[in-house]
Scaffold this active site. Structure first.
Site: not given
Ligand code: PMP
Length: 382
Positions: A70, A149, A177, A197-199, A234, A321
């Site tokens: 994001t 997504n 994704q 995004s790492a997760h 940081t 989300c």
């Molecule tokens: N872009 C896409 C296409 C996503 O699927 C997501 C996570 N659902 C995000 C952005 C946002 O990632 P984050 O929550 O790690 O900021």
């Protein structure tokens, strides 16, 4: 529990956690400090940056660590737009971007910036002809996701790069994704900036990156000396090490993609065979390997998710989300899916920890639970 919501987030790999723990306990010094521990932390940061760059096909200076996708998305759009020539102030997004990115589009429009949305077709693919018609000499930037997504449908990154560049505009790609699920190489992607995004690939939450082509004019949005002045604050060293470890662990992405495609196909074939009312969106077009976005007739997603919960299966109604709301998905709405069908949408998303046993359990247990409900639906249909 059978976890089938990997597009929302995927569990961190044990090796990622093992790599992060010593950083949290021993390498806590500030990377900007001049003393020994600070310099040691700085060396670890630099090694991790080199790993991220190597796996993603960019230069280490092109990696800007962020708190996730994001932040990277917003920073890319605002930072590149602010640096664009005065005659180029229009921004083009797709209508199926992540909810956070569409909120940014709205905020820009509210601030008087001209924003256009590229439409998608009924199968979820981008309408290239419409996209082409939106390019022009006043466009600063096109921002497009690599893969959706919800549907998993892949977007034509290379075609849009060509169109954007021919019009003198830049391309930002939200590859959140895509990275980890399909092969990716920044230098070959055609994009000028890429968010990740790492997760989403077995790394920790709260860490990501913006890859930004070297030499591109860019106005920093979070001011400070870190990240070469492009993103102050940081650094989250444990997160950075976790992300670098997760990327290193990806290995042969193509091989894993094939495995997940087979599992996904087994799931879809089994469900459509047992429950002919199953409708799958984007089935005929290139999609992410493990994503299946479908509806069972017009059974409300709440009813389906309740049954899944009873079976110990975690799935979702779409994007984490925006789920939990009663509004139909903006992605399905953009595909012109009627609201009553869109409100039946269920997303199964597989990941690296998914197995054939998971799929088989679902195929054995779910159809007998849904069949009577679908039968009832047929009887009461107008
Ligand atoms: N872009 C896409 C296409 C996503 O699927 C997501 C996570 N659902 C995000 C952005 C946002 O990632 P984050 O929550 O790690 O900021």
């Amino acid at each position: 529990m059978i976890y089938l919501d990997h597009n929302a987030t995927t569990p961190p790999s044990p090796a990622v956690i093992a790599a992060m723990l010593p950083v949290l306990s021993s390498l806590w010094a500030n990377t900007s400090s001049q003393h020994g521990p600070g310099q040691q932390a700085k060396r670890v940061l630099s090694t991790a940056r080199a790993t991220v760059a190597r796996v993603l096909g960019c230069k280490p200076v092109e990696v800007i660590f962020t708190s996730g996708a994001t932040e990277a998305n917003h920073m890319a759009v605002r930072g590149l737009l602010a640096a664009s020539a005065p005659e180029r102030k229009r921004v083009v997004f797709s209508s199926v971007e992540h909810a956070g990115q569409l909120r940014l589009a709205r905020a820009l429009a509210d601030a008087g910036i001209q924003v256009d949305l590229m439409p998608v077709q009924a199968d979820g693919t981008l309408d290239l002809a419409a996209a082409a018609s939106l390019m022009g000499p006043d466009v600063a930037l096109v921002s497009l996701m690599a893969a959706n997504n919800e549907t998993g449908v892949l977007m034509p990154m290379a075609d849009i790069a060509e169109l954007a560049h021919a019009a003198g505009a830049l391309l930002h790609v939200d590859a959140t994704q895509h990275i980890g699920k399909l092969p990716f190489h920044f230098a070959d992607s055609g994009a000028d900036a890429v968010s990740l995004s790492a997760h989403k690939f077995q790394g920790p939450k709260g860490i990501g990156a913006l890859l930004l082509r070297q030499g591109l004019p860019f106005v920093p949005q979070t001011l400070g000396s870190q990240e070469r002045g492009r993103r102050g604050g940081t650094e989250n060293l444990a997160g950075v090490v976790g992300m670098a470890t997760a990327l290193e662990l990806l290995g042969d992405v193509g091989l894993e993609a094939t495995r997940q495609t087979q599992l996904r196909d087994a799931l879809e074939n089994g469900l459509t065979r047992a429950l002919p009312e199953t409708h799958i969106w984007g089935r005929q077009v290139p999609r992410l390997p493990g994503t299946s976005y479908l509806r069972f007739g017009q059974l409300s997603v709440d009813v389906v998710l309740q049954r899944l919960e009873r079976l110990g299966v975690a799935a979702s109604s779409g994007a984490a989300c925006s789920s939990g709301g009663s509004e139909p998905s903006h992605v399905l709405t953009a595909m012109e899916v009627p609201a009553d069908e869109a409100l039946a949408a269920v997303r199964f998303s597989l990941g690296r920890t998914s197995t054939l046993a998971d799929v088989n359990h679902l195929l054995q247990a779910l159809p007998p639970m849904l069949a009577p409900l679908l039968h009832e639906e047929r009887l009461t249909a107008p």
